[in-house]
Design an enzyme around this catalytic site. Sequence first.
Site, PDB file in Angstrom:
ATOM      1  N   ARG A  72       0.887  -1.297  -0.061  1.00 57.15           N
ATOM      2  CA  ARG A  72       0.075   0.127  -0.035  1.00 57.15           C
ATOM      3  C   ARG A  72       0.953   1.177  -0.104  1.00 57.15           C
ATOM      4  O   ARG A  72       0.778   2.210  -0.721  1.00 57.15           O
ATOM      5  CB  ARG A  72      -0.941  -0.070   1.351  1.00 57.15           C
ATOM      6  CG  ARG A  72      -2.152  -1.173   1.307  1.00 57.15           C
ATOM      7  CD  ARG A  72      -3.211  -0.813   2.194  1.00 57.15           C
ATOM      8  NE  ARG A  72      -2.594  -0.961   3.538  1.00 57.15           N
ATOM      9  CZ  ARG A  72      -2.543  -2.324   4.278  1.00 57.15           C
ATOM     10  NH1 ARG A  72      -3.093  -3.345   3.691  1.00 57.15           N
ATOM     11  NH2 ARG A  72      -2.040  -2.199   5.591  1.00 57.15           N
ATOM     12  N   LYS A  93     -12.062  15.008   4.597  1.00 51.37           N
ATOM     13  CA  LYS A  93     -13.221  14.388   3.921  1.00 51.37           C
ATOM     14  C   LYS A  93     -13.934  13.539   4.608  1.00 51.37           C
ATOM     15  O   LYS A  93     -13.464  12.720   5.430  1.00 51.37           O
ATOM     16  CB  LYS A  93     -12.584  13.897   2.659  1.00 51.37           C
ATOM     17  CG  LYS A  93     -13.882  13.578   1.781  1.00 51.37           C
ATOM     18  CD  LYS A  93     -13.348  12.566   0.631  1.00 51.37           C
ATOM     19  CE  LYS A  93     -13.766  11.048   1.387  1.00 51.37           C
ATOM     20  NZ  LYS A  93     -13.719   9.895   0.405  1.00 51.37           N
ATOM     21  N   LYS A 136     -18.251  17.881  -2.503  1.00 51.41           N
ATOM     22  CA  LYS A 136     -17.837  16.751  -3.589  1.00 51.41           C
ATOM     23  C   LYS A 136     -19.124  15.842  -3.684  1.00 51.41           C
ATOM     24  O   LYS A 136     -19.528  15.127  -2.949  1.00 51.41           O
ATOM     25  CB  LYS A 136     -16.690  15.841  -2.648  1.00 51.41           C
ATOM     26  CG  LYS A 136     -16.261  14.590  -3.423  1.00 51.41           C
ATOM     27  CD  LYS A 136     -15.176  14.132  -2.983  1.00 51.41           C
ATOM     28  CE  LYS A 136     -14.797  12.734  -3.709  1.00 51.41           C
ATOM     29  NZ  LYS A 136     -13.452  12.341  -3.412  1.00 51.41           N
TER      30      LYS A 136
HETATM   31  C1  5MM Z   1     -10.739   6.438  -2.931  1.00 50.51           C
HETATM   32  O1  5MM Z   1     -12.276   5.968  -2.103  1.00 50.51           O
HETATM   33  C2  5MM Z   1     -12.571   6.597  -1.039  1.00 50.51           C
HETATM   34  C3  5MM Z   1     -12.758   5.871   0.043  1.00 50.51           C
HETATM   35  O2  5MM Z   1     -13.491   4.842   0.204  1.00 50.51           O
HETATM   36  P1  5MM Z   1     -13.791   3.980   1.355  1.00 50.51           P
HETATM   37  O3  5MM Z   1     -13.787   4.673   2.586  1.00 50.51           O
HETATM   38  O4  5MM Z   1     -15.000   3.119   0.888  1.00 50.51           O
HETATM   39  O5  5MM Z   1     -12.531   3.183   1.449  1.00 50.51           O
HETATM   40  C4  5MM Z   1     -13.943   7.214  -1.580  1.00 50.51           C
HETATM   41  O6  5MM Z   1     -14.660   8.026  -0.557  1.00 50.51           O
HETATM   42  C5  5MM Z   1     -13.738   8.286  -2.658  1.00 50.51           C
HETATM   43  O7  5MM Z   1     -12.923   9.280  -2.231  1.00 50.51           O
HETATM   44  C6  5MM Z   1     -14.832   8.873  -3.209  1.00 50.51           C
HETATM   45  O8  5MM Z   1     -15.917   7.790  -3.269  1.00 50.51           O
HETATM   46  C7  5MM Z   1     -14.740   9.411  -4.787  1.00 50.51           C
HETATM   47  O9  5MM Z   1     -13.839   8.106  -5.265  1.00 50.51           O
HETATM   48  P2  5MM Z   1     -14.252   7.630  -6.580  1.00 50.51           P
HETATM   49  O10 5MM Z   1     -13.855   6.182  -7.096  1.00 50.51           O
HETATM   50  O11 5MM Z   1     -15.903   7.552  -6.587  1.00 50.51           O
HETATM   51  O12 5MM Z   1     -14.032   8.744  -7.582  1.00 50.51           O
END
Ligand code: 5MM
Length: 340
Positions: free
Chosen positions: A46, A136, A220
């Site tokens: 990671r 966020k 967002k």
């Molecule tokens: C990168 O993924 C973020 C974290 O998700 P988890 O908490 O479920 O692991 C997610 O919040 C992400 O920032 C947003 O959904 C935007 O990502 P996408 O892939 O939809 O552009």
Amino acid sequence: MNIDELKSVAQAIVARQKGILAADESNPTIKKRFDPIGVESTEENRRRYREILFTTEGIERYIGGVILFDETLRQSSRDGIPFAHLLSGRGIIPGIKVDKGAKALALHPGNKVTEGLDGLRDRLAEYKQLGAKFAKWRAVIEIDEQNVPSAYAIRANAHALARYAALCQEADIVPIVEPEVLMDGAHDIQRCNVITSQMLESVFSELNAHGVLYEGMLLKPNMVIPGMKCPQRTSAEEVAQASVRCLRRYVPAAVPGIVFLSGGQSAEDATDNLNAMNAMDANPPWQLSFSYGRALQAPVLTAWKGQESNVAEAQRAFSKRCQLNGLAREGIYSRAMENR
Ligand code: 5MM
């Protein structure tokens, strides 16, 4: 609350051509991203993967901020430079995901509410020390054919987003407020518009009630788009028109930037849709930008496959996506550029 600091950080993240790299996958999510390319989700893999992203040459022209996961904020490059310092040194603002994920909402089957408010004030103080300048929190709203989301699920999630945002601003951290209406399912663009509108109305009503400074936050949201299984497909122009119309109705002009999530769109579609919005609405009250996770990273993972010999190719793929989304910020991207 340091109003000037909040405003200047929020504006810097969405400066001309710039957007956000969402690299805040929690460990279960990054495992889902690594599995298809045969990479084991170890702490070192990671770390190495994030290092490949953060050290890609030239991305600072297009990436104003990076959202990190707790583990990543505490990790360093091979040379021992903490990632937050590495990014800041390149002019990229480090941020941190602070929610603890969406859990089932009691008595509202099929609905979720995002947790993580308990102890958040103390966690924010520590994250600030570690170099995070923005945060966020993601609320997850599903759509089904019947009663999901419930009106109460919308309110509960909006309330949590506003409490989070107020705590962030108290700590001089810019909150990114992410109410995500999922594009899973068969719903059409009109239903996405109705639910997104309800969610945004509720979010800004709660943000206002909590005294959140609009000038010192970023929104967002999802785009207004049909569900992935909806048989009626839409053009980029239709998505752009529906999204901007909805946002113009519900998002105050004082918010400096709207940074879309990609939500499962292909990398090309996410860029094309953002481009259509900027091409269509030359003078929106907020910056229209990106905070993509999958749409920036999918081509990088495919190229990398966990092999050191593929790092240069993976970084080329990342650099290309950053550049094309930078062009989409200006409304001057075209699909033909994908093949160059
Ligand atoms: C990168 O993924 C973020 C974290 O998700 P988890 O908490 O479920 O692991 C997610 O919040 C992400 O920032 C947003 O959904 C935007 O990502 P996408 O892939 O939809 O552009």
